[in-house]
Scaffold this active site. Structure first.
Site, PDB file in Angstrom:
ATOM      1  CG  HIS A 194      76.042 -19.308  78.453  1.00  0.00           C
ATOM      2  ND1 HIS A 194      76.012 -18.155  79.200  1.00  0.00           N
ATOM      3  CD2 HIS A 194      77.362 -19.515  78.137  1.00  0.00           C
ATOM      4  CE1 HIS A 194      77.235 -17.677  79.333  1.00  0.00           C
ATOM      5  NE2 HIS A 194      78.081 -18.493  78.707  1.00  0.00           N
ATOM      6  CD  GLU A 195      78.835 -22.846  76.471  1.00  0.00           C
ATOM      7  OE1 GLU A 195      79.545 -22.496  75.504  1.00  0.00           O
ATOM      8  OE2 GLU A 195      79.098 -22.534  77.635  1.00  0.00           O
ATOM      9  CG  HIS A 250      79.724 -18.394  74.026  1.00  0.00           C
ATOM     10  ND1 HIS A 250      80.174 -17.108  74.180  1.00  0.00           N
ATOM     11  CD2 HIS A 250      79.511 -18.884  75.283  1.00  0.00           C
ATOM     12  CE1 HIS A 250      80.231 -16.813  75.472  1.00  0.00           C
ATOM     13  NE2 HIS A 250      79.829 -17.877  76.158  1.00  0.00           N
TER      14      HIS A 250
END
Length: 528
Positions: free
Chosen positions: A130-131, A134
């Site tokens: 997920h990170e 980003h």
């Protein structure tokens, strides 16, 4: 997880350590430790990720633009689903479905230590994916990272990225949406990848493992521990071939349901229980003389240990035979039940329990000095035949090495296998063994655990990654949905910034409240 916004003007939103000089930032890592929180800040990935993002800017922008469409669709779809489930629907099936999608299990289910390990690792991997979504989205927009941090808060793992928030705010709104939706999009893609690997696992492991032949026993507990050992393969259950774990569970549930409902293939016998009209054994008449009469205790039969109650079923008269599949078929005359030793019965010839006639209609399947007997069964005391093979015994391995044809498994089952009778509760029996559908091809027994562990890891990661994608789609405090909603309101409305902030605050408070209530409702339904 929401990206960490480090505001350059004035105080930072979260306390950030002063950035080290660029020459050290490539390799430096910084730790923060307290009684409930510890993290590892990583600077070594800043420059590689930035170079990668700038090198593939066009492709990554297209990729994350697709993710923006997915994120906005998820924001609307998941929020509406929760509202409809909470306020507009009384059907618990949707709540159970949503619960299984989010968690893969009931929120009220007790989790073992091994399951906790799978959850911890899967959460750490899914949050990192997920990170990194980003981080790569930021790099593709030309925004330098401050650091990537991996942390553990209490017992829960997580990750975050820190960057210059003001620089992102100065860019077009679509750029901000691409960054905020990147984590949701990467979790959804990672979830799909796990599902694909689960689907292709039999193909991937084909060179090393046979799949869906017979389920292999990994662990066994009471009540089957006295019959089976780890490494045994279950071949059949009451004559029905078993090829998968699902077959095993379905057959045990079917047999249990059959005796509970006293189906048309079974008849109640004078207070003793149900007589299975399909299951019978040709018992020598001499053995019947040694049988013990059944004792009654509260309308139930009681036999000594290792003995089971049997009922003698007589042949049909061929001249008066009727449809055997009808509801009103008479099983013939019945005598009192007898207690016979289970070990004396298991290796005898089978009859169908109705005294089935031969094709010429002259006599029963059993010989003249034998009688067809069926076991008397109760809901918690069922008679089940289980056939197994010991695949990794010395004799079995020698036989496998000497046989190279397609009938190897049949030969191993006949030579190195056996059949035993289990008398007891079907459901407890079914759950007393841990099975896998994979058998090592090369006889390396220790490797039997690998496919099962890989499958559990993929399933757990699938659910955790899906949960992160769905949860971060919601307009909830500290999640990506809050930032996505803020950008959408400021971009698609012509209201003043003050009114926009108020609407955003009301939506986030309402979304947080709805999410908490929906979770409590799911937990309440599953628990009670």
């Amino acid at each position: 997880m929401r990206v960490n916004r480090a505001r350059r003007h004035g105080a930072a939103r979260l306390p950030l350590r002063a950035s080290p000089p660029l020459i050290h930032r490539v390799t430096a890592t910084v730790n923060a430790i307290s009684c409930w929180y510890c993290d590892l800040k990583i600077y070594a990935l800043n420059e590689p990720l930035f170079r990668f993002g700038r090198k593939h800017t066009m492709i990554l922008k297209l990729w994350f633009s697709i993710g923006t469409g997915f994120g906005l669709t998820a924001l609307i779809g998941v929020t509406w689903t929760l509202i409809w489930q909470l306020f507009l629907s009384s059907d618990t099936r949707l709540s159970n479905l949503f619960s299984s999608l989010l968690f893969g299990f009931s929120p009220s289910l007790r989790i073992s230590m091994s399951d906790a390990g799978y959850l911890f690792i899967s959460t750490l991997v899914s949050v990192s994916v997920h990170e990194f979504g980003h981080a790569i989205a930021l790099a593709s927009e030309g925004i330098q990272l401050e650091y990537i941090a991996v942390f553990i808060a209490v017992l829960f793992p997580g990750a975050l990225v820190a960057f210059d928030y003001d620089l992102l705010q100065a860019l077009p709104r679509l750029t901000s949406l691409r960054v905020y939706c990147a984590g949701i999009w990467h979790n959804a893609v990672f979830c799909a990848l796990c599902g694909l690997l689960l689907f292709l696992q039999p193909v991937i492991l084909f060179p090393f493992y046979m799949h869906a032949e017979n389920p292999l026993v990994l662990e066994v507990a009471s009540p089957l521990s006295e019959f089976l050992s780890p490494g045994d393969a279950i071949a059949s259950l009451d004559g029905a071939a078993i090829h998968s774990v699902q077959n095993w569970m379905e057959m045990t549930a079917l047999l249990d349901k059959k005796i509970l409902q006293n189906s048309s293939d079974s008849r109640y016998f004078e207070g003793f229980g149900a007589v299975d009209s399909r299951k019978g054994y040709c018992v020598p008449n001499a053995l019947l003389e040694d049988g013990k009469n059944v004792l009654l205790a509260k309308n139930r039969s009681v036999c000594p240990e290792n003995f089971t109650a049997f009922v003698k079923i007589y042949c049909f008269d061929p001249s008066k035979s009727v449809d055997m599949d009808g509801e009103d078929v008479d099983l013939g005359r019945k005598e009192n039940a007898l207690c016979l030793n289970t070990k004396d019965i298991v290796n005898l010839e089978k009859c169908d329990g109705r005294g089935k006639v031969k094709k010429n209609g002259s006599s029963c399947m059993c010989s003249e000095d034998e009688s067809c007997l069926s076991p008397v069964q109760f809901p918690d005391l069922m008679w089940i035949e289980i056939t197994y093979s010991r695949l990794y015994s010395r004799e079995s391995l020698q036989l496998r090495s000497s046989l190279l044809d397609s009938n190897t498994s049949d030969a191993v089952q006949q030579t190195c296998g056996g059949t035993f009778i289990f008398v007891g509760d079907m459901i407890s029996m079914a759950h007393s063994v841990q099975l896998t559908e994979y058998q090592p091809r090369w006889g390396v027994f220790l490797s039997k655990y690998l496919p099962n562990k890989l499958e559990k890891s993929l399933i757990c990661t699938f659910h955790i990654s899906l949960a992160l994608a769905l949860l971060n789609s919601l307009p909830v405090y500290f999640l990506d949905g809050e930032s996505i909603l803020e950008v959408v309101l400021s971009h698609f409305t012509s209201l003043s910034s003050r009114k926009t902030r108020k609407i955003h605050q009301v939506c986030v408070v309402g979304g947080s409240l709805v999410s908490v209530l929906a979770f409590l409702r799911m937990t309440f339904i599953n628990f009670f």
